[in-house]
Design a protein around this motif. Sequence first.
Motif, mmCIF file in Angstrom:
data_model
loop_
_atom_site.group_PDB
_atom_site.id
_atom_site.type_symbol
_atom_site.label_atom_id
_atom_site.label_comp_id
_atom_site.label_asym_id
_atom_site.label_seq_id
_atom_site.Cartn_x
_atom_site.Cartn_y
_atom_site.Cartn_z
ATOM 1 N N VAL A 1 25.210 0.775 -7.946
ATOM 2 C CA VAL A 1 25.007 0.496 -9.530
ATOM 3 C C VAL A 1 25.280 -0.769 -9.736
ATOM 4 N N MET A 2 26.384 -1.369 -9.280
ATOM 5 C CA MET A 2 26.886 -2.687 -9.322
ATOM 6 C C MET A 2 25.706 -3.649 -9.039
ATOM 7 N N ASP A 3 25.610 -3.340 -7.756
ATOM 8 C CA ASP A 3 24.528 -4.228 -6.692
ATOM 9 C C ASP A 3 23.201 -4.365 -7.483
ATOM 10 N N ALA A 4 22.738 -3.255 -7.869
ATOM 11 C CA ALA A 4 21.489 -2.790 -8.332
ATOM 12 C C ALA A 4 21.446 -3.796 -9.831
ATOM 13 N N LEU A 5 22.372 -3.585 -10.592
ATOM 14 C CA LEU A 5 22.530 -4.365 -11.945
ATOM 15 C C LEU A 5 22.523 -5.783 -11.573
ATOM 16 N N ARG A 6 23.109 -6.259 -10.654
ATOM 17 C CA ARG A 6 23.085 -7.652 -10.385
ATOM 18 C C ARG A 6 21.744 -8.273 -9.834
ATOM 19 N N GLU A 7 21.173 -7.294 -8.970
ATOM 20 C CA GLU A 7 19.990 -7.685 -8.489
ATOM 21 C C GLU A 7 18.789 -7.657 -9.768
ATOM 22 N N ARG A 8 19.016 -6.776 -10.799
ATOM 23 C CA ARG A 8 18.042 -6.632 -11.874
ATOM 24 C C ARG A 8 17.968 -7.950 -12.715
ATOM 25 N N LYS B 1 0.811 -1.277 -0.066
ATOM 26 C CA LYS B 1 -0.126 -0.019 -0.031
ATOM 27 C C LYS B 1 0.950 1.423 -0.177
ATOM 28 N N GLY B 2 1.986 1.265 0.506
ATOM 29 C CA GLY B 2 2.910 2.387 0.669
ATOM 30 C C GLY B 2 3.841 2.519 -0.733
ATOM 31 N N THR B 3 4.957 2.887 -0.341
ATOM 32 C CA THR B 3 5.988 3.234 -1.324
ATOM 33 C C THR B 3 5.776 2.273 -2.688
ATOM 34 N N SER B 4 5.892 1.131 -2.237
ATOM 35 C CA SER B 4 6.148 -0.310 -3.115
ATOM 36 C C SER B 4 5.090 -0.362 -4.260
ATOM 37 N N SER B 5 4.082 0.232 -4.077
ATOM 38 C CA SER B 5 3.044 0.196 -5.428
ATOM 39 C C SER B 5 3.195 1.496 -6.250
ATOM 40 N N ARG B 6 3.986 2.462 -5.786
ATOM 41 C CA ARG B 6 3.724 3.771 -6.338
ATOM 42 C C ARG B 6 5.202 4.398 -7.053
ATOM 43 N N SER B 7 5.944 3.139 -7.365
ATOM 44 C CA SER B 7 7.461 3.227 -7.855
ATOM 45 C C SER B 7 7.184 3.906 -9.532
ATOM 46 N N THR B 8 8.290 4.062 -10.296
ATOM 47 C CA THR B 8 8.253 4.527 -11.724
ATOM 48 C C THR B 8 8.496 2.970 -12.271
ATOM 49 N N LYS B 9 8.197 1.797 -11.673
ATOM 50 C CA LYS B 9 8.203 0.483 -12.194
ATOM 51 C C LYS B 9 9.627 0.039 -13.012
ATOM 52 N N LEU B 10 10.716 0.728 -12.664
ATOM 53 C CA LEU B 10 11.946 0.398 -13.213
ATOM 54 C C LEU B 10 12.832 -0.598 -12.270
ATOM 55 N N VAL B 11 13.329 -1.583 -12.648
ATOM 56 C CA VAL B 11 14.092 -2.506 -12.324
ATOM 57 C C VAL B 11 15.415 -2.048 -12.877
ATOM 58 N N HIS B 12 16.290 -1.529 -12.207
ATOM 59 C CA HIS B 12 17.400 -0.706 -12.724
ATOM 60 C C HIS B 12 18.492 -0.529 -11.782
ATOM 61 N N GLY B 13 19.852 -0.344 -12.447
ATOM 62 C CA GLY B 13 21.029 0.098 -11.754
ATOM 63 C C GLY B 13 21.057 1.474 -11.256
ATOM 64 N N GLY B 14 20.401 2.079 -12.191
ATOM 65 C CA GLY B 14 20.208 3.670 -12.080
ATOM 66 C C GLY B 14 21.284 4.660 -12.728
ATOM 67 N N VAL B 15 20.965 4.850 -13.759
ATOM 68 C CA VAL B 15 21.816 5.683 -14.628
ATOM 69 C C VAL B 15 22.232 7.034 -14.006
#
Length: 522
Positions: A78-85, A53-67
């Motif tokens: 970025v490395m961690d997030a790209l691996r998780e992606r 109900k909180g932030t987790s349904s209100r994101s930009t819907k990106l699974v990303h490292g974050g440019v």
Amino acid sequence: MSGRTEALRQLADQSEPWDVLVIGGGATGLGAAVEAASRGYRTALVERFDFAKGTSSRSTKLVHGGVRYLEQLNITLVMDALRERGHMLRNAPHLVHNLQFVVPAYDYYSLPYYGLGLKVYERMSGRLSLGASKLLSRQRTTEMLPGIVDAGLRGGVLYHDGQFDDARYAISLLRTFQDLGGTAVNYVEAVGLLKRGGKTFGIQARDCEEDVRFDVQAKVVVNASGVFTEDVLAMDGVAAESLLAVSQGTHFVLPHSFLPGSTALMVPKTADGRVLFAIPWHGSTIVGTTDVPVPGPSAEPHSLAGEREFLAEHIARYFGRRPRGEEVLSMWSGLRPLVRKGGGKTSKLSRDHTILVSKSGLVTVTGGKWTTYRRMGEDAINHAAGVAGLEKLPSRTLDLKLHGWAENLGDMPESERVYGSDLPLLQSLPGDEEELNTPLHPRLPYRMREVVWAMRYEMARTVEDVLARRTRALFLDARAAMEAAPAVASLLTKELGRSDAWRDRDLQRFLDIAKEYVYVEG
Ligand SMILES: Cc1cc2nc3c(=O)[nH]c(=O)nc-3n(C[C@H](O)[C@H](O)[C@H](O)COP(=O)(O)OP(=O)(O)OC[C@H]3O[C@@H](n4cnc5c(N)ncnc54)[C@H](O)[C@@H]3O)c2cc1C
């Protein structure tokens, strides 16, 4: 007995303390719960509203490292997030997919700058790369981003990132947790911590549906309450008003015709230095987001006039005209729990996560991104296992397939794809075929079947749960969701055995929330 009633009974059962009890059913809490249960710990989770109900349904819907974080030289994030992606895509292919993005370049300097930056971004993902980045000619850029303003356009840079359905992913985590033997209950709030000799040994819980209080004992409690983290820390006697900065982000949803095709637009630097996306999602286009500091958390954040103006003005800048009121199909706002490190603009605050272990043994996990939820869960449970003296067991989640995992889903509509391997069961749901097949609304891709499914198998309790998070109707077309709401309320009342008075109250509550998703010009 309904899923929630049985879960509530298990939660309140005092015969044995839980190994791990998680407060908060967003990405972070559900991730920690799956992490704990998959290691074999007896785990329970409480969520005071609905899951995500909180932030987790209100994101930009990106699974990303974050440019953007790469530009800020936050290489580890970025490395961690790209691996998780990469792993999110493998573990939940029904909910996450590879998406092409194009950065349009309106000056010659941007082409080599973003071309090089995005090449580095691609290389950083190594064998989990989603595809090569490359420079595009002016003509190819307009072919891939039809409708984009072409005056002054020099070319573009193509790159790949992931996209997902955030609330459906949360529901898949919930189901995975249940499959692993975990107990999760929505509409149960942690209202206090149980303490003995200065140590936390559980929570005082309140069943918000019945307004009944009861104790839940656990060897360790994990606080994953998002922007409400400081409230839970206060229950522990820890004054932490300065731990989090809360920043709001708002999105508009426009008809697909604004950005036809299947490529997303990424603007790496707006006039005031923000990142802006226009992304195809469930047959519409999401535009966002903003980044505005707000004084504190709220359960249902509302967009600010300045944010709406920012979005309308930037849509005009990149698509040639401001959207008309009725073209904004929905708008929603979410709150980022950002860990404060020395002040400054919220857009510059780190998206790294933080773990705190208080003197009483309460383990708090906060900050981070949706994309790094699993890593946050792993870290939190490593700490929790130490606090509780649990047997040290290795993490299994990096390659854990989530509930609904299915291969070769082809190009079925996204509204069906999100059910993955559950789709045949959903399609053969027993009941009155005619009623089940009734469309929710001519402009929405859902039928009554999904409503029944949400109540029976996904713990949906209210009209809002069904229309905001089990289906994404409210996020896709707020006016249509409001028109569909009375039929959903009636079905819910029948299925859950509620009274007419309950139906009227719940329907009105939904309509009050939903009207804030409707954009009114001026
Ligand atoms: C506008 C915006 C866009 C974003 N876009 C992206 C993106 O594209 N990609 C990405 O990776 N990340 C994105 N993020 C970040 C991401 O959405 C968050 O990091 C993530 O959702 C936070 O999850 P959480 O579980 O910590 O918080 P929440 O989802 O807020 O969950 C916390 C939960 O705790 C519950 N709770 C609080 N107090 C109690 C209590 N006392 N008892 C029981 N329950 C309680 C709340 O009800 C809530 O459901 C975005 C964030 C925002 C705001």
